[in-house]
Motif scaffolding. Structure first.
Motif, PDB file in Angstrom:
ATOM      1  N   ASP A 133       0.697  -1.637  -0.071  1.00 31.45           N
ATOM      2  CA  ASP A 133      -0.255   0.172   0.542  1.00 31.45           C
ATOM      3  C   ASP A 133       0.916   1.477   0.161  1.00 31.45           C
ATOM      4  O   ASP A 133       0.301   2.478  -0.787  1.00 31.45           O
ATOM      5  CB  ASP A 133      -0.925  -0.115   0.773  1.00 31.45           C
ATOM      6  CG  ASP A 133      -2.247  -1.117   0.956  1.00 31.45           C
ATOM      7  OD1 ASP A 133      -1.880  -2.194  -0.024  1.00 31.45           O
ATOM      8  OD2 ASP A 133      -2.795  -0.554   2.199  1.00 31.45           O
ATOM      9  N   ASP A 134       1.862   1.567   0.919  1.00 31.85           N
ATOM     10  CA  ASP A 134       2.802   3.027   0.970  1.00 31.85           C
ATOM     11  C   ASP A 134       3.305   2.787  -0.323  1.00 31.85           C
ATOM     12  O   ASP A 134       3.459   4.115  -0.699  1.00 31.85           O
ATOM     13  CB  ASP A 134       3.526   2.100   2.211  1.00 31.85           C
ATOM     14  CG  ASP A 134       2.715   2.373   3.969  1.00 31.85           C
ATOM     15  OD1 ASP A 134       1.747   3.073   3.586  1.00 31.85           O
ATOM     16  OD2 ASP A 134       3.584   2.258   4.553  1.00 31.85           O
ATOM     17  N   VAL A 135       4.153   1.930  -0.915  1.00 29.97           N
ATOM     18  CA  VAL A 135       4.755   1.883  -1.566  1.00 29.97           C
ATOM     19  C   VAL A 135       4.051   2.576  -2.901  1.00 29.97           C
ATOM     20  O   VAL A 135       4.245   3.397  -3.629  1.00 29.97           O
ATOM     21  CB  VAL A 135       5.369   1.027  -1.628  1.00 29.97           C
ATOM     22  CG1 VAL A 135       6.489   0.874  -3.827  1.00 29.97           C
ATOM     23  CG2 VAL A 135       6.985   0.780  -1.430  1.00 29.97           C
ATOM     24  N   ALA A 137       1.032   3.962  -3.449  1.00 34.34           N
ATOM     25  CA  ALA A 137       0.779   5.215  -2.789  1.00 34.34           C
ATOM     26  C   ALA A 137       1.536   6.125  -3.291  1.00 34.34           C
ATOM     27  O   ALA A 137       1.328   7.079  -3.732  1.00 34.34           O
ATOM     28  CB  ALA A 137      -0.030   4.884  -1.691  1.00 34.34           C
ATOM     29  N   GLY A 138       2.762   5.640  -2.905  1.00 35.65           N
ATOM     30  CA  GLY A 138       3.840   7.020  -3.676  1.00 35.65           C
ATOM     31  C   GLY A 138       4.456   7.421  -5.256  1.00 35.65           C
ATOM     32  O   GLY A 138       4.004   7.692  -5.367  1.00 35.65           O
ATOM     33  N   SER A 158      -7.076  -4.184  -0.940  1.00 35.27           N
ATOM     34  CA  SER A 158      -5.479  -3.259  -0.078  1.00 35.27           C
ATOM     35  C   SER A 158      -6.608  -2.896   0.958  1.00 35.27           C
ATOM     36  O   SER A 158      -7.504  -2.918   0.938  1.00 35.27           O
ATOM     37  CB  SER A 158      -4.437  -2.968  -0.825  1.00 35.27           C
ATOM     38  OG  SER A 158      -4.301  -3.850  -1.714  1.00 35.27           O
ATOM     39  N   GLU A 161      -7.125   3.650   2.920  1.00 38.04           N
ATOM     40  CA  GLU A 161      -5.887   4.431   2.785  1.00 38.04           C
ATOM     41  C   GLU A 161      -5.911   4.377   1.806  1.00 38.04           C
ATOM     42  O   GLU A 161      -5.627   5.629   0.763  1.00 38.04           O
ATOM     43  CB  GLU A 161      -5.313   4.305   4.194  1.00 38.04           C
ATOM     44  CG  GLU A 161      -5.410   4.987   5.320  1.00 38.04           C
ATOM     45  CD  GLU A 161      -3.953   4.803   6.709  1.00 38.04           C
ATOM     46  OE1 GLU A 161      -3.465   5.020   5.627  1.00 38.04           O
ATOM     47  OE2 GLU A 161      -3.709   5.036   7.484  1.00 38.04           O
ATOM     48  N   LEU A 162      -5.413   3.552   1.167  1.00 37.34           N
ATOM     49  CA  LEU A 162      -5.131   3.141  -0.643  1.00 37.34           C
ATOM     50  C   LEU A 162      -6.091   3.779  -1.662  1.00 37.34           C
ATOM     51  O   LEU A 162      -6.250   4.242  -2.761  1.00 37.34           O
ATOM     52  CB  LEU A 162      -4.073   2.198  -0.823  1.00 37.34           C
ATOM     53  CG  LEU A 162      -3.690   1.899  -2.030  1.00 37.34           C
ATOM     54  CD1 LEU A 162      -2.848   2.992  -2.197  1.00 37.34           C
ATOM     55  CD2 LEU A 162      -3.026   0.104  -2.573  1.00 37.34           C
TER      56      LEU A 162
END
Length: 262
Positions: A133-135, A137-138, A158, A161-162
């Protein structure tokens, strides 16, 4: 129109009865299917299915599992293949940190190549994301800042937030048979918050057969069960779900001609 936005009919699981599977889909009311490319080594089979059937279209791309075999992939190559008739999307591509079958940095770079191809062609990007998710999103934020492109968060399971970020960036979402699983309440909770005008449905066959077919090979003929579940989750009638997902499909895959019946 019932549309299965993500099928893998080139998969070996269909080698013995592919024509019968396609016939059953039509008998079940499926009016259109999008055959998904997961590696360029099988793209000819994927494209061949689209060329052989008026109700099948296709994409071109490399799944993150296969990224390790395509470190030198260029957006020029994807753009060239995307120029063929009946190619309507770029992907399936993205990040899969669950299996990590390709190095993560390679997955990210190959994914960005697909983004560039989507931006150049104007075709929608079919995005696979799992435990990244974090990668993800970036990358989506960075690449949208470089220039807008259409994208679909395929088979979305997922986090919320994403999903919120993808929605803010203008993304579409596809719902699969996972939404029918008893233990998938978190998935259904995210579905309730998706933009109502940017949801489509898919089987991802031969994988992820919906209940009551779970554990068996999935087929496009089962897409109606996914649509019914989406309707239940969102509080829509079946007719409303059908109309909304049909409109969303043609707004996303804008190069596919919309039949009068749809």
């Amino acid at each position: 129109m019932l549309i299965d936005s993500h099928v893998n009919l080139h998969a070996p699981q269909f080698d013995e009865d592919r024509d019968a599977v396609i016939a059953r889909a039509r008998e079940a009311g499926v009016g259109m299917m999008v055959e998904i490319s997961d590696r360029l080594s099988t793209f000819e089979a994927t494209h061949g299915l689209a060329m052989a059937h008026d109700d099948i279209w296709c994409t071109v791309g490399v799944h993150p599992h296969e990224a390790r075999h395509y470190e030198g992939l260029s957006d020029d190559r994807l753009v060239d293949l995307a120029a063929r008739p009946r190619v309507v999307g770029i992907g399936e591509c993205g990040l899969d940190f669950h299996y990590d079958l390709s190095p993560r940095e390679v997955q990210a770079e190959v994914f960005r190549v697909h983004v560039r191809a989507a931006r150049r062609t104007g075709l929608p990007l079919v995005v696979h994301t799992r435990e990244a998710d974090d990668v993800m999103a970036g990358i989506l934020k960075e690449e949208q800042a470089e220039g807008a492109f259409k994208f679909l968060m395929h088979c979305y399971t997922s986090g919320a937030e994403l999903a919120e970020l993808a929605a803010e960036l203008g993304g579409w979402f596809s719902v699969s048979g996972i939404a029918t699983f008893k233990a998938a309440e978190e998935v259904r909770a995210v579905i309730r918050g998706m933009p109502a005008d940017r949801i489509i449905v898919e089987t991802d066959c031969p994988y992820l057969a919906p209940t009551p077919h779970r554990g068996r090979r999935n087929e496009p003929a089962y897409i109606g069960r996914v649509l019914e579940t989406l309707a239940e989750v969102r509080g829509w009638s079946r007719e409303e779900a059908l109309a909304r997902t049909t409109d969303a499909f043609f707004n996303l895959f804008h190069t596919v001609p919309r039949p009068a019946s749809a």
